[in-house]
Design a protein around this motif. Structure first.
Motif, PDB file in Angstrom:
ATOM      1  N   LEU A  14      40.757  50.471  25.088  1.00 56.24           N
ATOM      2  CA  LEU A  14      39.638  49.769  25.716  1.00 56.24           C
ATOM      3  C   LEU A  14      39.853  48.257  25.702  1.00 56.24           C
ATOM      4  N   GLU A  17      42.291  47.490  28.442  1.00 64.66           N
ATOM      5  CA  GLU A  17      41.648  47.678  29.755  1.00 64.66           C
ATOM      6  C   GLU A  17      40.681  46.537  30.059  1.00 64.66           C
ATOM      7  N   ILE A  18      39.902  46.125  29.057  1.00 69.22           N
ATOM      8  CA  ILE A  18      38.962  45.014  29.230  1.00 69.22           C
ATOM      9  C   ILE A  18      39.718  43.733  29.573  1.00 69.22           C
ATOM     10  N   ARG A  21      41.073  43.840  33.139  1.00 65.18           N
ATOM     11  CA  ARG A  21      40.039  43.671  34.161  1.00 65.18           C
ATOM     12  C   ARG A  21      39.543  42.225  34.221  1.00 65.18           C
ATOM     13  N   SER A  30      33.713  46.466  40.415  1.00 67.33           N
ATOM     14  CA  SER A  30      33.971  47.672  39.636  1.00 67.33           C
ATOM     15  C   SER A  30      32.989  48.767  40.004  1.00 67.33           C
ATOM     16  N   ASP A  32      32.734  51.699  37.939  1.00 67.13           N
ATOM     17  CA  ASP A  32      32.635  52.630  36.824  1.00 67.13           C
ATOM     18  C   ASP A  32      31.808  52.022  35.691  1.00 67.13           C
ATOM     19  N   LEU A  34      32.578  51.201  32.566  1.00 68.88           N
ATOM     20  CA  LEU A  34      33.183  50.082  31.851  1.00 68.88           C
ATOM     21  C   LEU A  34      32.974  48.788  32.637  1.00 68.88           C
ATOM     22  N   LEU A  38      30.911  45.373  31.568  1.00 67.62           N
ATOM     23  CA  LEU A  38      31.550  44.055  31.589  1.00 67.62           C
ATOM     24  C   LEU A  38      30.731  43.015  32.342  1.00 67.62           C
ATOM     25  N   GLU A  50      32.824  41.809  23.377  1.00 69.55           N
ATOM     26  CA  GLU A  50      33.835  42.860  23.497  1.00 69.55           C
ATOM     27  C   GLU A  50      33.505  44.024  22.563  1.00 69.55           C
ATOM     28  N   ILE A  53      30.739  46.098  24.051  1.00 63.80           N
ATOM     29  CA  ILE A  53      31.232  46.885  25.188  1.00 63.80           C
ATOM     30  C   ILE A  53      31.999  48.103  24.676  1.00 63.80           C
ATOM     31  N   ILE A  54      32.871  47.895  23.711  1.00 64.72           N
ATOM     32  CA  ILE A  54      33.659  49.005  23.165  1.00 64.72           C
ATOM     33  C   ILE A  54      32.744  50.032  22.509  1.00 64.72           C
ATOM     34  N   ALA A  57      30.912  51.971  25.237  1.00 66.20           N
ATOM     35  CA  ALA A  57      31.832  52.870  25.943  1.00 66.20           C
ATOM     36  C   ALA A  57      32.135  54.100  25.092  1.00 66.20           C
TER      37      ALA A  57
END
Length: 168
Positions: A14, A17-18, A21, A30, A32, A34, A38, A50, A53-54, A57
């Motif tokens: 993650l 990926e963050i 992006r 985006s 989706d 995630l 964001l 962060e 967000i993690i 998710a």
């Protein structure tokens, strides 16, 4: 130990990926969850960290899908029983989206949809009841509840009390 290792791998994925992006810079496009996390901001314009967000998710990955599916099932059930609301939602979507594809930026412009989702969640909460331990003696509604007891709290029942929800 295996679970800790697996969680660490997911967190690393993650984070990567963050970062990717954010580097690409097209977060608003985006499509989706995630991406939604964001770009999410609170009423003061603050973004999620962060770590937040993690955590969100991972919560959705392991728990949120079931509650989301349950809520949407109840929404479909209720809209099947209330064709006037189904029609109102169609009108709202047509006014906001037209014949274009629906995207995340449209969601904030659909207050009737927001209200339908909130009302379905009030009537059919994803957690119907939960238990809590009593830490110290309390009196509630003329009853003594001693420390050490467990009480069951039911949002499904309290969300239907007319004295709490006078205009649902």
């Amino acid at each position: 130990m295996v679970l800790v290792h697996a969680r660490g791998k997911l967190v690393a994925f993650l984070r990567q990926e963050i970062a990717q992006r954010i580097e690409q810079g097209n977060l608003e496009e985006s499509k989706d969850v995630l991406g939604l996390l964001l770009v999410a901001v609170d009423e003061d314009g603050n973004k999620l960290s962060e770590a937040q967000i993690i955590n969100e998710a991972l919560l959705l990955l392991f728990a949120g899908h079931e509650t989301t599916a349950s809520l949407l099932s109840w929404v479909i059930f209720e809209l099947g029983n209330h064709p006037e609301w189904r029609e109102q939602l169609r009108k709202e979507q047509l006014a906001v989206v037209g014949n274009n594809p629906l995207n995340l930026s449209h969601l904030k412009q659909l207050p009737d949809l927001t209200n339908v989702l909130k009302e379905a969640e009030r009537l059919y909460p994803p957690v119907y009841a939960y238990n809590r331990g009593v830490l110290k003696d309390i009196e509630y509604a003329g009853y003594c509840i001693p420390a050490g007891w467990f009480v069951t709290i039911s949002p499904m029942l309290t969300h239907r009390l007319p004295e709490l929800y006078t205009e649902p």
